[in-house]
Design an enzyme around this catalytic site. Structure first.
Site, PDB file in Angstrom:
ATOM      1  N   TYR A 146       0.822  -1.207   0.000  1.00 29.35           N
ATOM      2  CA  TYR A 146       0.000   0.000   0.000  1.00 29.35           C
ATOM      3  C   TYR A 146       0.863   1.267   0.000  1.00 29.35           C
ATOM      4  CZ  TYR A 146      -4.727  -1.812   0.737  1.00 29.35           C
ATOM      5  OH  TYR A 146      -5.947  -2.404   0.579  1.00 29.35           O
ATOM      6  N   LYS A 193       2.870 -15.420   2.426  1.00 28.29           N
ATOM      7  CA  LYS A 193       3.168 -16.140   1.182  1.00 28.29           C
ATOM      8  C   LYS A 193       4.675 -16.401   1.198  1.00 28.29           C
ATOM      9  CE  LYS A 193       1.787 -17.712  -2.836  1.00 28.29           C
ATOM     10  NZ  LYS A 193       0.859 -18.860  -2.978  1.00 28.29           N
ATOM     11  N   ASP A 225      -3.147 -18.242   0.213  1.00 25.11           N
ATOM     12  CA  ASP A 225      -4.126 -18.912  -0.662  1.00 25.11           C
ATOM     13  C   ASP A 225      -4.854 -20.023   0.092  1.00 25.11           C
ATOM     14  OD1 ASP A 225      -1.646 -20.153  -0.577  1.00 25.11           O
ATOM     15  OD2 ASP A 225      -1.586 -20.701  -2.700  1.00 25.11           O
ATOM     16  N   ASP A 249      -6.404  -6.942   3.860  1.00 26.72           N
ATOM     17  CA  ASP A 249      -7.517  -6.251   3.194  1.00 26.72           C
ATOM     18  C   ASP A 249      -8.434  -7.270   2.535  1.00 26.72           C
ATOM     19  OD1 ASP A 249      -8.983  -4.064   2.064  1.00 26.72           O
ATOM     20  OD2 ASP A 249      -8.035  -4.554   0.149  1.00 26.72           O
ATOM     21  N   ASP A 253     -12.342  -8.815   4.029  1.00 26.31           N
ATOM     22  CA  ASP A 253     -13.616  -8.742   3.292  1.00 26.31           C
ATOM     23  C   ASP A 253     -14.218 -10.136   3.139  1.00 26.31           C
ATOM     24  OD1 ASP A 253     -13.621  -5.995   2.981  1.00 26.31           O
ATOM     25  OD2 ASP A 253     -14.121  -6.095   0.837  1.00 26.31           O
TER      26      ASP A 253
HETATM   27  C1  IPM Z   1     -10.389  -1.068   3.909  1.00 30.20           C
HETATM   28  C2  IPM Z   1     -10.650  -0.462   2.553  1.00 30.20           C
HETATM   29  C3  IPM Z   1      -9.501   0.460   2.215  1.00 30.20           C
HETATM   30  C4  IPM Z   1      -8.246  -0.384   2.095  1.00 30.20           C
HETATM   31  C5  IPM Z   1      -9.723   1.310   0.942  1.00 30.20           C
HETATM   32  C6  IPM Z   1     -10.995   2.125   1.036  1.00 30.20           C
HETATM   33  C7  IPM Z   1      -8.540   2.188   0.637  1.00 30.20           C
HETATM   34  O1  IPM Z   1     -10.841  -1.442   1.602  1.00 30.20           O
HETATM   35  O2  IPM Z   1     -10.322  -0.317   4.892  1.00 30.20           O
HETATM   36  O3  IPM Z   1     -10.259  -2.286   3.997  1.00 30.20           O
HETATM   37  O4  IPM Z   1      -7.976  -0.949   1.030  1.00 30.20           O
HETATM   38  O5  IPM Z   1      -7.532  -0.487   3.086  1.00 30.20           O
HETATM   39 MG    MG Z   2     -10.841  -3.411   2.357  1.00 31.63          MG
END
Ligand code: IPM
Ligand code: MG
Length: 376
Positions: A146, A193, A225, A249, A253
């Site tokens: 990042y 990884k 993975d 990240d 999700d």
């Molecule tokens: C998160 C989001 C952020 C990230 C975005 C909005 C930049 O997806 O907080 O997980 O990728 O960290």
């Molecule tokens: Mg995110």
């Protein structure tokens, strides 16, 4: 003698449903003030698309200053579809969030994932795989790909992003993760990884070096993975999962789907000069202004915030109130389209439950349900 402690919260509601859900968290902070010996003072800051519109930058200097002088930061959501499909846009709302992470040194993003019995049917996975799932992801937040060197060549035909980590960056979040494992089921899984990446091998060696200081914690390693598969096959096996920025990240999700609703998941970003608390759902622009967003993730983030400030009893009261509401089958439309409670009604109810001592809640339960039944 007045023992009331004062705490300053910087409120950054942001975009989309951010302001609506943040307003419900504020009701809960105020309810905590009513019941516990704490007084919350607020300062407000613009961030994201709203800040670009009002002040020309996704993270204005005055917002950053407000965060720096607060005891904690509460963040709503960021993002606007206007910027999403334009790769050429020079200014984006998300830059505000990334800058905030960097400027405040928010190095550890903590995302608890827990399934609720009553909501298991909402998950795409089978209930028997999910029952009892309760783990927490520690995602590194200010390093890795990042924030590494990145560029697009002048001819637009190539680009790169660099992933780099210092041992010190790994060590500080790994310590937090080990300590959390000690408070929980004493299992720590490092996800990486290491069969391919140098940075992952550094993560392994730093974490291995720390392990002898935490002999009670069972440490294991998993490739990312494999972890992506295991998260949906056997989510119950995880207790504390530690990982780098990008892997965290993606996996967080994925993990959020387990609970059946993103609207329930809170997060904390622990930092050097401040810590920030935010729901993990995004700005959900389609729902903005309709009073249908689920404020529970924001409210549970408020619980993490007060816990961070040492108000353990208040945090427990907030979590118990959310649990109580869920067990009664009360929720916003995405939990049950047949009963549609508004975002602000849920906020009022949870704040009410927080303000009232337990015994009174029981006595008043009927009254509460009558009040709510008139809404249906
Ligand atoms: C998160 C989001 C952020 C990230 C975005 C909005 C930049 O997806 O907080 O997980 O990728 O960290
Ligand atoms: Mg995110």
């Amino acid at each position: 003698m007045n023992m009331t402690s004062k705490k300053k919260i910087a409120l950054l509601p942001g975009d989309g449903i951010g302001p609506e859900v943040s307003a419900q968290a504020v009701k809960v902070f105020d309810a905590i003030s009513d019941r516990f010996d704490t007084y919350f003072e607020y300062c407000h800051g613009d961030v994201g698309a709203v800040a670009i519109e009002r002040q020309g930058a996704p993270l204005p200097e005055e917002t950053l200053d407000a965060c720096r002088c607060a005891d904690a930061v509460f963040f709503g959501a960021i993002g606007d579809p206007k910027y999403d499909n334009n790769p050429k846009a020079k200014v984006r709302p998300e830059q505000g969030l990334l800058k905030l992470r960097q400027e405040l040194g928010l190095y550890a993003n903590i995302r608890p994932v827990k399934t609720y019995e009553r909501l298991l049917h909402l998950s795409p996975l089978k209930a028997n795989r999910l029952q009892g799932t309760d783990f927490v992801i520690f995602r590194e937040l200010t390093g890795g790909i990042y924030f590494g060197d990145k560029a697009t060549a002048q001819d637009g035909q190539s680009a790169y992003d660099t992933c780099s980590y210092k041992a010190s960056e790994i060590e500080r979040i790994a310590k937090l993760a080990f300590e959390e494992a000690l408070r929980r089921r004493r299992k720590l899984t490092l996800v990486d990884k290491a069969n391919v990446m140098e940075t992952s091998r550094l993560w392994r060696s730093v974490v291995q070096d720390l392990a002898p200081a935490y002999p009670e914690v069972a440490l294991d390693f998993m490739y990312v993975d494999v972890a992506a598969m295991q998260l949906i096959q056997h989510p119950k096996q995880f207790d504390v999962m530690l990982t780098s920025n990008m892997f965290g990240d993606i996996l967080s999700d994925e993990a959020s789907v387990l609970t059946g609703s993103m609207g329930l998941l809170p997060s904390a970003s622990i930092g050097i000069s401040a810590s920030m608390f935010e729901p993990i759902h995004g700005s959900y622009p389609q729902a903005a202004g309709q009073d249908i967003a689920n404020p529970m993730a924001a409210i549970l983030s408020a619980a993490m915030l007060v816990e961070h400030l040492g108000l353990q009893e208040a945090a427990t009261a907030v979590r118990a109130s959310v649990q109580h509401v869920l067990e009664k089958g009360i929720g916003t439309p995405e939990l049950d389209p047949a009963i549609a409670y508004g975002c602000s009604q849920i906020g009022d109810l949870i704040a009410h439950l927080v303000a009232e001592p337990e015994e009174e809640v029981l006595v008043r339960e009927e009254k509460i349900s009558q009040r709510l039944s008139t809404i249906i």
